[in-house]
Scaffold this motif. Structure first.
Motif, PDB file in Angstrom:
ATOM      1  N   ILE A   1       0.809  -1.222   0.000  1.00 26.77           N
ATOM      2  CA  ILE A   1       0.000   0.000   0.000  1.00 26.77           C
ATOM      3  C   ILE A   1       0.844   1.276   0.000  1.00 26.77           C
ATOM      4  O   ILE A   1       0.660   2.155  -0.847  1.00 26.77           O
ATOM      5  CB  ILE A   1      -0.983   0.009   1.198  1.00 26.77           C
ATOM      6  N   GLU A   2       1.794   1.355   0.940  1.00 25.50           N
ATOM      7  CA  GLU A   2       2.547   2.603   1.059  1.00 25.50           C
ATOM      8  C   GLU A   2       3.375   2.895  -0.196  1.00 25.50           C
ATOM      9  O   GLU A   2       3.457   4.021  -0.661  1.00 25.50           O
ATOM     10  CB  GLU A   2       3.424   2.611   2.310  1.00 25.50           C
ATOM     11  N   SER A   3       3.979   1.843  -0.775  1.00 19.57           N
ATOM     12  CA  SER A   3       4.789   2.090  -1.969  1.00 19.57           C
ATOM     13  C   SER A   3       3.889   2.450  -3.152  1.00 19.57           C
ATOM     14  O   SER A   3       4.265   3.210  -4.037  1.00 19.57           O
ATOM     15  CB  SER A   3       5.681   0.888  -2.281  1.00 19.57           C
ATOM     16  N   GLU A   4       2.657   1.913  -3.148  1.00 13.45           N
ATOM     17  CA  GLU A   4       1.709   2.256  -4.206  1.00 13.45           C
ATOM     18  C   GLU A   4       1.364   3.747  -4.128  1.00 13.45           C
ATOM     19  O   GLU A   4       1.318   4.446  -5.143  1.00 13.45           O
ATOM     20  CB  GLU A   4       0.441   1.399  -4.040  1.00 13.45           C
ATOM     21  N   ILE A   5       1.186   4.235  -2.889  1.00 12.48           N
ATOM     22  CA  ILE A   5       0.848   5.647  -2.714  1.00 12.48           C
ATOM     23  C   ILE A   5       2.022   6.548  -3.094  1.00 12.48           C
ATOM     24  O   ILE A   5       1.849   7.576  -3.753  1.00 12.48           O
ATOM     25  CB  ILE A   5       0.378   5.909  -1.260  1.00 12.48           C
ATOM     26  N   SER A   6       3.210   6.114  -2.738  1.00 11.33           N
ATOM     27  CA  SER A   6       4.345   6.982  -3.079  1.00 11.33           C
ATOM     28  C   SER A   6       4.587   6.951  -4.595  1.00 11.33           C
ATOM     29  O   SER A   6       5.023   7.930  -5.192  1.00 11.33           O
ATOM     30  CB  SER A   6       5.593   6.603  -2.275  1.00 11.33           C
ATOM     31  N   ASN A   7       4.235   5.817  -5.201  1.00  9.41           N
ATOM     32  CA  ASN A   7       4.280   5.714  -6.653  1.00  9.41           C
ATOM     33  C   ASN A   7       3.366   6.748  -7.311  1.00  9.41           C
ATOM     34  O   ASN A   7       3.744   7.444  -8.258  1.00  9.41           O
ATOM     35  CB  ASN A   7       3.744   4.330  -7.023  1.00  9.41           C
ATOM     36  N   PHE A   8       2.167   6.813  -6.786  1.00  7.46           N
ATOM     37  CA  PHE A   8       1.164   7.764  -7.270  1.00  7.46           C
ATOM     38  C   PHE A   8       1.687   9.198  -7.166  1.00  7.46           C
ATOM     39  O   PHE A   8       1.616   9.980  -8.117  1.00  7.46           O
ATOM     40  CB  PHE A   8      -0.119   7.567  -6.443  1.00  7.46           C
ATOM     41  N   LYS A   9       2.284   9.510  -6.008  1.00 10.07           N
ATOM     42  CA  LYS A   9       2.791  10.874  -5.819  1.00 10.07           C
ATOM     43  C   LYS A   9       3.925  11.184  -6.792  1.00 10.07           C
ATOM     44  O   LYS A   9       4.011  12.293  -7.328  1.00 10.07           O
ATOM     45  CB  LYS A   9       3.286  11.051  -4.381  1.00 10.07           C
ATOM     46  N   THR A  10       4.788  10.192  -6.996  1.00 16.67           N
ATOM     47  CA  THR A  10       5.923  10.413  -7.903  1.00 16.67           C
ATOM     48  C   THR A  10       5.439  10.702  -9.323  1.00 16.67           C
ATOM     49  O   THR A  10       5.931  11.617  -9.986  1.00 16.67           O
ATOM     50  CB  THR A  10       6.829   9.162  -7.930  1.00 16.67           C
ATOM     51  N   VAL A  11       4.468   9.904  -9.786  1.00 14.92           N
ATOM     52  CA  VAL A  11       3.988  10.106 -11.156  1.00 14.92           C
ATOM     53  C   VAL A  11       3.374  11.494 -11.305  1.00 14.92           C
ATOM     54  O   VAL A  11       3.652  12.206 -12.269  1.00 14.92           O
ATOM     55  CB  VAL A  11       2.979   9.009 -11.547  1.00 14.92           C
ATOM     56  N   LEU A  12       2.572  11.916 -10.329  1.00  8.40           N
ATOM     57  CA  LEU A  12       1.957  13.235 -10.430  1.00  8.40           C
ATOM     58  C   LEU A  12       3.023  14.336 -10.436  1.00  8.40           C
ATOM     59  O   LEU A  12       2.889  15.338 -11.125  1.00  8.40           O
ATOM     60  CB  LEU A  12       0.943  13.445  -9.298  1.00  8.40           C
ATOM     61  N   LYS A  13       4.070  14.113  -9.663  1.00  4.92           N
ATOM     62  CA  LYS A  13       5.148  15.088  -9.625  1.00  4.92           C
ATOM     63  C   LYS A  13       5.856  15.154 -10.985  1.00  4.92           C
ATOM     64  O   LYS A  13       6.155  16.235 -11.500  1.00  4.92           O
ATOM     65  CB  LYS A  13       6.147  14.693  -8.526  1.00  4.92           C
ATOM     66  N   GLN A  14       6.077  13.987 -11.579  1.00  6.05           N
ATOM     67  CA  GLN A  14       6.717  13.943 -12.907  1.00  6.05           C
ATOM     68  C   GLN A  14       5.890  14.693 -13.943  1.00  6.05           C
ATOM     69  O   GLN A  14       6.421  15.457 -14.743  1.00  6.05           O
ATOM     70  CB  GLN A  14       6.838  12.491 -13.388  1.00  6.05           C
ATOM     71  N   VAL A  15       4.596  14.450 -13.926  1.00  8.07           N
ATOM     72  CA  VAL A  15       3.726  15.104 -14.904  1.00  8.07           C
ATOM     73  C   VAL A  15       3.757  16.619 -14.696  1.00  8.07           C
ATOM     74  O   VAL A  15       3.752  17.393 -15.649  1.00  8.07           O
ATOM     75  CB  VAL A  15       2.285  14.555 -14.830  1.00  8.07           C
ATOM     76  N   ARG A  16       3.830  17.021 -13.429  1.00  8.72           N
ATOM     77  CA  ARG A  16       3.892  18.460 -13.136  1.00  8.72           C
ATOM     78  C   ARG A  16       5.162  19.077 -13.710  1.00  8.72           C
ATOM     79  O   ARG A  16       5.142  20.161 -14.287  1.00  8.72           O
ATOM     80  CB  ARG A  16       3.830  18.677 -11.627  1.00  8.72           C
ATOM     81  N   LYS A  17       6.257  18.351 -13.572  1.00  3.52           N
ATOM     82  CA  LYS A  17       7.524  18.831 -14.132  1.00  3.52           C
ATOM     83  C   LYS A  17       7.432  18.945 -15.645  1.00  3.52           C
ATOM     84  O   LYS A  17       7.885  19.904 -16.245  1.00  3.52           O
ATOM     85  CB  LYS A  17       8.661  17.866 -13.786  1.00  3.52           C
ATOM     86  N   GLU A  18       6.827  17.926 -16.252  1.00  7.19           N
ATOM     87  CA  GLU A  18       6.660  17.910 -17.705  1.00  7.19           C
ATOM     88  C   GLU A  18       5.845  19.128 -18.142  1.00  7.19           C
ATOM     89  O   GLU A  18       6.178  19.809 -19.111  1.00  7.19           O
ATOM     90  CB  GLU A  18       5.953  16.611 -18.068  1.00  7.19           C
ATOM     91  N   LEU A  19       4.785  19.431 -17.378  1.00  9.91           N
ATOM     92  CA  LEU A  19       3.948  20.574 -17.711  1.00  9.91           C
ATOM     93  C   LEU A  19       4.713  21.883 -17.574  1.00  9.91           C
ATOM     94  O   LEU A  19       4.504  22.821 -18.336  1.00  9.91           O
ATOM     95  CB  LEU A  19       2.718  20.610 -16.799  1.00  9.91           C
ATOM     96  N   GLN A  20       5.606  21.912 -16.589  1.00  9.05           N
ATOM     97  CA  GLN A  20       6.401  23.128 -16.400  1.00  9.05           C
ATOM     98  C   GLN A  20       7.250  23.412 -17.643  1.00  9.05           C
ATOM     99  O   GLN A  20       7.352  24.541 -18.089  1.00  9.05           O
ATOM    100  CB  GLN A  20       7.329  22.957 -15.199  1.00  9.05           C
ATOM    101  N   ILE A  21       7.830  22.332 -18.195  1.00 11.19           N
ATOM    102  CA  ILE A  21       8.639  22.486 -19.404  1.00 11.19           C
ATOM    103  C   ILE A  21       7.767  22.944 -20.564  1.00 11.19           C
ATOM    104  O   ILE A  21       8.102  23.877 -21.292  1.00 11.19           O
ATOM    105  CB  ILE A  21       9.341  21.156 -19.759  1.00 11.19           C
ATOM    106  N   ILE A  22       6.611  22.282 -20.702  1.00 11.22           N
ATOM    107  CA  ILE A  22       5.708  22.666 -21.788  1.00 11.22           C
ATOM    108  C   ILE A  22       5.279  24.117 -21.616  1.00 11.22           C
ATOM    109  O   ILE A  22       5.240  24.890 -22.555  1.00 11.22           O
ATOM    110  CB  ILE A  22       4.464  21.750 -21.819  1.00 11.22           C
TER     111      ILE A  22
END
Lengths: 88, 587
Positions: free
Chosen positions: B43-64
């Motif tokens: 469970i906990e690693s699944e949640i941190s996975n979720f947070k990481t992906v959202l953070k990555q997408v945010r970074k991608e959006l920043q570049i765009i």
């Protein structure tokens, strides 16, 4: 708890950008904040929730704040909604 | 077989542009996700996975966002702020986390459900402006889910030039579709204010919205021929021959006015006839990057990276290369810089590399042929380019390509490189243009095939000439018959140009011909609009370009193409030079 009602007078109502302005503002304060449209209320620090309210031009935004800086927060919201017109 | 009747459908114009092509209908709404159970411990690693992906997408959006800001301005970039705020939304985060804990299901399925709820509740709002924002929610959802493991990717395998029809098309999908060479789009959602319309306009990609009415009508017309007029929001299915003819003419006219408009905004070297020439630099050394600005060039048309290997015992690391390419991008901005991947072998200099001795190196193991076997070297270079491309003005140029399968294989490796960067959590720009060096006759003669898949052509006339004429220009015994103005070479150039124009991709000439006072007028007269030359040639080229009239150059080209003798070509060009450039411009 501080309660207030504000009239929305900007041209397009609380669509995405004004919602974002509201949430950017509430994020700066510690107090809990709820926004309502007369039918239901939502967490005022969540953009997705605030957009759901669908308050249009001439509609009313209901505000409830709870916490140490609640008063300041509500008056800042008043300024944004009624004076600054969401910085449009 | 009886031909189907012409059907005219009305929609709303989202973005101006005319497209003619078969309809490709797809269901972009279909998100195939499976609810996958996880163990209590996960469970906990699944949640941190979720947070990481959202953070990555945010970074991608920043570049765009940065790119959009530079291209279309602050206000439009703010749209992306909304998407970034959604990714940080506290309610969204707590809802997903709670449900993952409670239901013990992988985060992507739960995230998708919650976002769909928000999307649907926004769609239910009466106000049209607010309803538009349902899109941003859907788009964020799709951006995130693209990175989830349980998603089955949507295909973009339509024919080039297809008109894509979707019930809903997100801005991200729009960019994918446009990159996959669709010629226009029809969607049921999205108005003139939508994020979609803004992006479509920025891309110059014609599209109309059906306001909830067109999709169902088009669903069973897949593969029918159609004309899309984005200017007035009209779609003509099964057009008559007459409609087709009219629109083909309209399309050309429209394209021309668009080009004229874009060119007016830049200060360019231009001939009196009104055509604009893109003049860029050929560079080999890091220490020369500043010359791009000094000579007021429109970027770098060719950066020969093999010179980075001079005197080196090994290939430079990803980090070293990233720094060099970043510097190049910075010096060229806002213009582009085309980085040619290592072209070692042939006559080109190499450091202390252990290449096998070849009897005939020019026809041997070199350029892309090495890259496709030394995969790690190639991918390292690609990764460095992708990472350096934060301002979005770098492009990849592949040397010594002789057949389309080599280009496709290289594109695959580029995708692999992106994947690996993603896995390592490295910041990079996934958007990049990939072009082909046209220098082998086999590639030139099949340029029509390459033009459908490559983003641009760069013609290397030096190698093209020696391969076409079977003349080694470094061999004194035959170097006098090395003639870039040979009719065979000129015909090949024309062929490549026509193929590029047909597919609307840019083409530039980066061989010595582009900097030679004898051949510049001919190249421009033939219709070439991009020249990439060495810094020393810039002033000459600019003067030639500014001194001549396009009509004269067209006549010159026509005259050259009428002759049947190679010697005559040189005479015509020399006479032209004598007549127009007496005042001692260098040869």
């Amino acid at each position: 708890m501080v309660k207030a009602k504000f009239k929305v007078i900007n041209v397009k109502g609380i669509h995405a950008r004004p919602s974002a302005e509201l949430v950017k503002l509430t994020a700066k304060y510690k107090s809990e904040i709820r926004f309502g449209n007369g039918h239901f209320e939502v967490n005022g620090k969540s953009l997705l929730e605030v957009m759901k309210l669908g308050v249009t031009r001439n509609g009313t935004l209901h505000v409830k704040a709870n916490g140490e800086d609640a008063k300041k927060l509500v008056s800042a919201i008043q300024r944004l909604v009624e004076v600054d017109n969401f910085n449009e | 077989m009886k031909k189907a009747d012409e059907i005219i459908l009305e929609g709303i114009s989202l973005s101006k542009g005319i497209a003619i092509g078969p309809l490709f209908v797809y269901d972009s709404q279909k998100v195939s996700l499976k609810p996958i159970k996880i163990s209590f411990e996960a469970i906990e690693s699944e949640i941190s996975n979720f947070k990481t992906v959202l953070k990555q997408v945010r970074k991608e959006l920043q570049i765009i966002k940065k790119n959009v800001q530079e291209k279309v301005g602050e206000q439009k970039a703010q749209i992306l702020d909304v998407q970034m705020m959604i990714l940080r939304d506290p309610e969204l985060h707590s809802k997903v986390e709670d449900k993952v804990r409670l239901q013990r299901i992988k985060w992507d399925f739960i995230f998708s459900e919650i976002m769909t709820e928000y999307h649907d509740s926004l769609l239910g709002i009466k106000d049209s402006v607010l309803r538009e924002r349902a899109f941003d929610v859907h788009d964020v959802k799709m951006r995130v889910l693209k990175r989830s493991s349980s998603l089955i990717p949507k295909d973009t395998k339509f024919r080039d030039g297809a008109i894509v029809v979707a019930e809903i098309l997100t801005p991200t999908e729009l960019i994918d579709v446009s990159k996959a060479k669709a010629s226009g789009f029809v969607t049921d959602f999205g108005g003139v204010n939508s994020h979609l319309a803004i992006i479509a306009n920025a891309l110059g990609f014609g599209g109309i919205s059906g306001s909830g009415k067109l999709y169902s009508k088009l669903a069973n017309l897949a593969n029918s021929m159609a004309i899309l007029d984005g200017r007035v929001g009209k779609l003509i299915v099964n057009p008559t021959l007459e409609s087709l003819k009219n629109y083909q003419a309209e399309k050309i006219k429209f394209k021309r006015t668009q080009t004229l408009f874009t060119n007016q905004r830049l200060e360019e070297a231009s001939t009196e006839g009104g055509i604009s020439i893109n003049l860029s630099l050929n560079l080999s050394l890091e220490t020369d990057f500043h010359l791009a600005k000094k000579f007021n060039a429109q970027g770098v048309g060719l950066f020969r990276t093999e010179h980075l290997l001079l005197d080196k015992a090994d290939y430079p690391t990803e980090k070293t290369q990233t720094e060099i390419y970043k510097k190049l991008a910075k010096h060229c901005f806002p213009y582009s810089a085309r980085i040619r991947t290592f072209d070692i072998g042939g006559e080109k200099l190499v450091g202390n590399f252990n290449l096998p001795t070849q009897i005939n190196p020019s026809l041997g193991w070199r350029g892309i042929r090495i890259s496709l076997e030394e995969i790690e070297v190639f991918k390292t270079q690609i990764k460095a380019i992708l990472r350096a491309n934060t301002s979005g003005n770098l492009e990849i140029l592949l040397p010594m390509v002789s057949k389309i399968s080599e280009f496709r294989k290289a594109k695959e490796l580029i995708e692999e490189a992106k994947e690996e960067l993603l896995q390592k959590n490295k910041k990079f720009n996934p958007e990049i243009k990939v072009g082909v060096m046209i220098e082998i006759p086999s590639a030139a003669l099949t340029a029509d095939i390459f033009a459908k898949e490559a983003d641009f052509f760069s013609i290397g006339t030096n190698d093209l000439t020696q391969y076409t004429l079977a003349v080694d220009r470094s061999n004194n015994l035959v170097s006098d018959i090395y003639t870039p103005t040979h009719l065979a070479v000129l015909r090949i150039l024309k062929l490549v140009l026509d193929s590029a124009k047909k597919e609307k991709i840019s083409v530039n000439i980066c061989g010595e011909m582009a900097g030679n006072i004898l051949t510049i007028p001919l190249l421009i007269g033939m219709g070439f609009e991009g020249l990439s030359v060495s810094p020393s040639s810039i002033p000459t080229v600019r003067e030639v370009i500014n001194k001549t009239d396009l009509n004269l150059l067209k006549q010159l080209s026509a005259e050259v193409f009428e002759t049947t003798e190679n010697e005559q070509v040189r005479k015509i060009l020399t006479d032209f030079k004598e007549e127009h450039f007496k005042e001692g411009l260098g040869d």
